[in-house]
Design a protein around this motif. Structure first.
Motif, PDB file in Angstrom:
ATOM      1  N   LEU A 152       4.327  13.028  19.207  1.00 26.56           N
ATOM      2  CA  LEU A 152       4.458  14.240  20.007  1.00 26.56           C
ATOM      3  C   LEU A 152       3.743  14.095  21.348  1.00 26.56           C
ATOM      4  CD1 LEU A 152       3.952  17.120  17.396  1.00 26.56           C
ATOM      5  CD2 LEU A 152       6.057  15.953  18.086  1.00 26.56           C
ATOM      6  N   PRO A 153       4.234  14.760  22.386  1.00 26.90           N
ATOM      7  CA  PRO A 153       3.556  14.710  23.688  1.00 26.90           C
ATOM      8  C   PRO A 153       2.153  15.305  23.589  1.00 26.90           C
ATOM      9  CG  PRO A 153       5.754  15.712  23.856  1.00 26.90           C
ATOM     10  CD  PRO A 153       5.450  15.582  22.399  1.00 26.90           C
ATOM     11  N   PRO A 154       1.233  14.831  24.406  1.00 28.20           N
ATOM     12  CA  PRO A 154      -0.127  15.386  24.367  1.00 28.20           C
ATOM     13  C   PRO A 154      -0.201  16.814  24.904  1.00 28.20           C
ATOM     14  CG  PRO A 154       0.092  13.799  26.159  1.00 28.20           C
ATOM     15  CD  PRO A 154       1.354  13.718  25.371  1.00 28.20           C
ATOM     16  N   THR A 155       0.808  17.203  25.680  1.00 35.52           N
ATOM     17  CA  THR A 155       0.857  18.548  26.246  1.00 35.52           C
ATOM     18  C   THR A 155       1.661  19.466  25.326  1.00 35.52           C
ATOM     19  OG1 THR A 155       2.780  17.871  27.543  1.00 35.52           O
ATOM     20  CG2 THR A 155       0.630  17.730  28.609  1.00 35.52           C
ATOM     21  N   PRO A 156       1.554  20.796  25.465  1.00 42.50           N
ATOM     22  CA  PRO A 156       2.342  21.713  24.634  1.00 42.50           C
ATOM     23  C   PRO A 156       3.831  21.395  24.700  1.00 42.50           C
ATOM     24  CG  PRO A 156       0.674  22.920  25.838  1.00 42.50           C
ATOM     25  CD  PRO A 156       0.625  21.524  26.360  1.00 42.50           C
ATOM     26  N   ALA A 157       4.466  21.426  23.549  1.00 42.01           N
ATOM     27  CA  ALA A 157       5.872  21.030  23.464  1.00 42.01           C
ATOM     28  C   ALA A 157       6.607  21.923  22.481  1.00 42.01           C
ATOM     29  CB  ALA A 157       5.975  19.566  23.035  1.00 42.01           C
ATOM     30  N   ARG A 158       7.930  21.913  22.602  1.00 39.31           N
ATOM     31  CA  ARG A 158       8.789  22.611  21.645  1.00 39.31           C
ATOM     32  C   ARG A 158       9.485  21.566  20.789  1.00 39.31           C
ATOM     33  NH1 ARG A 158      11.714  28.017  23.216  1.00 39.31           N
ATOM     34  NH2 ARG A 158      11.476  28.027  20.946  1.00 39.31           N
ATOM     35  N   VAL A 159       9.372  21.725  19.478  1.00 42.20           N
ATOM     36  CA  VAL A 159       9.862  20.724  18.519  1.00 42.20           C
ATOM     37  C   VAL A 159      10.872  21.383  17.586  1.00 42.20           C
ATOM     38  CG1 VAL A 159       9.205  19.077  16.714  1.00 42.20           C
ATOM     39  CG2 VAL A 159       7.644  19.535  18.636  1.00 42.20           C
ATOM     40  N   LEU A 160      11.997  20.691  17.381  1.00 42.16           N
ATOM     41  CA  LEU A 160      13.050  21.193  16.502  1.00 42.16           C
ATOM     42  C   LEU A 160      13.277  20.208  15.368  1.00 42.16           C
ATOM     43  CD1 LEU A 160      15.502  23.080  15.841  1.00 42.16           C
ATOM     44  CD2 LEU A 160      16.852  21.625  17.377  1.00 42.16           C
ATOM     45  N   ASP A 161      13.286  20.720  14.142  1.00 40.57           N
ATOM     46  CA  ASP A 161      13.634  19.926  12.964  1.00 40.57           C
ATOM     47  C   ASP A 161      15.019  20.373  12.503  1.00 40.57           C
ATOM     48  OD1 ASP A 161      13.888  18.568  10.577  1.00 40.57           O
ATOM     49  OD2 ASP A 161      12.017  19.298   9.698  1.00 40.57           O
ATOM     50  N   ILE A 162      16.012  19.487  12.632  1.00 41.06           N
ATOM     51  CA  ILE A 162      17.384  19.840  12.243  1.00 41.06           C
ATOM     52  C   ILE A 162      17.595  19.429  10.782  1.00 41.06           C
ATOM     53  CG2 ILE A 162      18.336  19.775  14.564  1.00 41.06           C
ATOM     54  CD1 ILE A 162      19.274  16.927  14.061  1.00 41.06           C
ATOM     55  N   GLY A 163      18.084  20.364   9.984  1.00 45.80           N
ATOM     56  CA  GLY A 163      18.149  20.110   8.547  1.00 45.80           C
ATOM     57  C   GLY A 163      16.745  20.076   7.985  1.00 45.80           C
ATOM     58  N   ALA A 164      16.004  21.156   8.213  1.00 50.16           N
ATOM     59  CA  ALA A 164      14.551  21.164   7.993  1.00 50.16           C
ATOM     60  C   ALA A 164      14.142  21.269   6.537  1.00 50.16           C
ATOM     61  CB  ALA A 164      13.923  22.316   8.782  1.00 50.16           C
ATOM     62  N   GLY A 165      15.097  21.454   5.611  1.00 51.06           N
ATOM     63  CA  GLY A 165      14.747  21.532   4.197  1.00 51.06           C
ATOM     64  C   GLY A 165      13.838  22.707   3.913  1.00 51.06           C
ATOM     65  N   THR A 166      12.698  22.422   3.316  1.00 48.37           N
ATOM     66  CA  THR A 166      11.721  23.470   2.989  1.00 48.37           C
ATOM     67  C   THR A 166      10.600  23.563   4.021  1.00 48.37           C
ATOM     68  OG1 THR A 166      10.391  21.958   1.638  1.00 48.37           O
ATOM     69  CG2 THR A 166      12.183  23.143   0.521  1.00 48.37           C
ATOM     70  N   GLY A 167      10.727  22.830   5.118  1.00 48.98           N
ATOM     71  CA  GLY A 167       9.683  22.856   6.140  1.00 48.98           C
ATOM     72  C   GLY A 167       8.519  21.931   5.855  1.00 48.98           C
ATOM     73  N   SER A 168       8.731  20.919   5.019  1.00 49.14           N
ATOM     74  CA  SER A 168       7.633  20.023   4.635  1.00 49.14           C
ATOM     75  C   SER A 168       7.111  19.207   5.805  1.00 49.14           C
ATOM     76  CB  SER A 168       8.080  19.086   3.507  1.00 49.14           C
ATOM     77  OG  SER A 168       9.215  18.321   3.896  1.00 49.14           O
ATOM     78  N   LEU A 169       7.905  19.021   6.842  1.00 46.58           N
ATOM     79  CA  LEU A 169       7.427  18.335   8.043  1.00 46.58           C
ATOM     80  C   LEU A 169       6.746  19.309   8.996  1.00 46.58           C
ATOM     81  CD1 LEU A 169       7.752  15.539   9.812  1.00 46.58           C
ATOM     82  CD2 LEU A 169       9.278  17.031  11.129  1.00 46.58           C
ATOM     83  N   LEU A 170       7.361  20.468   9.201  1.00 44.67           N
ATOM     84  CA  LEU A 170       6.881  21.373  10.246  1.00 44.67           C
ATOM     85  C   LEU A 170       5.534  22.013   9.929  1.00 44.67           C
ATOM     86  CD1 LEU A 170      10.106  23.224  11.456  1.00 44.67           C
ATOM     87  CD2 LEU A 170       9.015  21.161  12.354  1.00 44.67           C
ATOM     88  N   ARG A 171       5.276  22.300   8.669  1.00 42.26           N
ATOM     89  CA  ARG A 171       4.024  23.000   8.345  1.00 42.26           C
ATOM     90  C   ARG A 171       2.788  22.179   8.724  1.00 42.26           C
ATOM     91  NH1 ARG A 171       7.151  24.376   4.005  1.00 42.26           N
ATOM     92  NH2 ARG A 171       6.104  22.909   2.605  1.00 42.26           N
ATOM     93  N   PRO A 172       2.688  20.901   8.329  1.00 41.13           N
ATOM     94  CA  PRO A 172       1.500  20.150   8.768  1.00 41.13           C
ATOM     95  C   PRO A 172       1.458  19.924  10.274  1.00 41.13           C
ATOM     96  CG  PRO A 172       3.022  18.736   7.536  1.00 41.13           C
ATOM     97  CD  PRO A 172       3.486  20.137   7.363  1.00 41.13           C
ATOM     98  N   LEU A 173       2.616  19.787  10.912  1.00 44.84           N
ATOM     99  CA  LEU A 173       2.625  19.630  12.373  1.00 44.84           C
ATOM    100  C   LEU A 173       2.127  20.907  13.049  1.00 44.84           C
ATOM    101  CD1 LEU A 173       6.010  17.782  13.101  1.00 44.84           C
ATOM    102  CD2 LEU A 173       3.728  16.803  12.903  1.00 44.84           C
TER     103      LEU A 173
END
Length: 254
Positions: free
Chosen positions: A118-139
């Motif tokens: 991820l960029p060191p600056t604030p960013a917008r991140v999209l998970d396509i086909g995100a399932g249960t959010g197992s990637l997004l929650r720790p991020l």
């Protein structure tokens, strides 16, 4: 030929082959005939170039159906249990038979590796086909300066992801098809899909994503495209993250 039609054709030809063996006297007895049908169906699927994950389905479909029927009669199981099982699987996998994108869940080791991309600056991140959010929650927990969006079509994973991520204010949770949402406002798009949709994913990424933004694909590379970076994740899957930087050249090569 659509995958579901290939599967139906394989089962029909497998049954026809088993019936021919029975009529010729080469095979007799229920389970030898079921084994023949399953083997012939799987072999037909190979000839039709079905995805490899169809093979265990063909090998187990009719034998398991007959076994389930026997158990129902022996134990007096109500047929409603099978309907409930079907509905549950439908809610989990939804249109996987059409999209050929099964439910894959990203693990914490992968989330840590994505965090490093991820960029060191604030960013917008999209998970396509995100399932249960197992990637997004720790991020989202690690980067409260970023905004994370997950989109998932299957009802059961979407609902679970919505519940699990409800207390994280920097997660936006959407239900829908991954191609229905514009990717133009995101700095990073993450995909853990299958080989089948990757050409369409790349076409959408280079059309809509900004120059300098990043497409990350877990395990499945974009055909005929060299990634900027391939990151080896130290997990049991031996996961590989393929990172593609969108350039001005990609925007003009339509």
């Amino acid at each position: 030929m659509p995958p579901a039609l290939k599967a139906l054709l394989a089962q029909i030809l497998g049954a026809a082959g088993a019936l021919a063996l029975a009529r010729s006297g080469l095979l007799s007895g229920l389970w030898p005939l079921l084994a023949a049908q399953a083997t012939l169906a799987a072999g037909t699927a190979l000839l039709l170039r079905s995805a490899r994950w169809w093979l265990p389905i063909h090998l187990g479909f009719l034998p398991l159906a007959v076994l389930a029927h026997g158990l129902t009669r022996h134990f007096g199981l109500h047929p409603g249990w099978y309907l409930a099982g079907f509905v549950l699987l439908l809610l989990v996998y939804w249109t996987s038979f059409r999209t050929q994108v099964p439910l894959y869940l990203s693990n914490r080791a992968t989330a840590k590796a994505v965090l490093d991309l991820l960029p060191p600056t604030p960013a917008r991140v999209l998970d396509i086909g995100a399932g249960t959010g197992s990637l997004l929650r720790p991020l989202a927990h690690a980067r409260d300066d970023c905004r994370f969006t997950g989109i998932e079509l299957a009802p059961a994973p979407w609902l679970l992801g919505r519940v699990l991520g409800a207390r994280q204010p920097n997660i936006e949770w959407r239900r829908g098809d991954l191609f229905s949402l514009s990717w133009s406002e995101y700095d990073v798009v993450y995909a853990f899909l299958s080989p089948v949709p990757m050409p369409a994913v790349w076409a959408k990424a280079r059309t809509e994503m900004k120059p300098g933004s990043l497409l990350i694909s877990n395990s499945f590379a974009v055909p005929e495209r060299t990634p900027e970076q391939v990151l080896e994740v130290q997990d049991r899957r031996a996961t590989r993250l393929h990172a593609y930087r969108i350039s001005e050249g990609d925007k003009t090569c339509q």
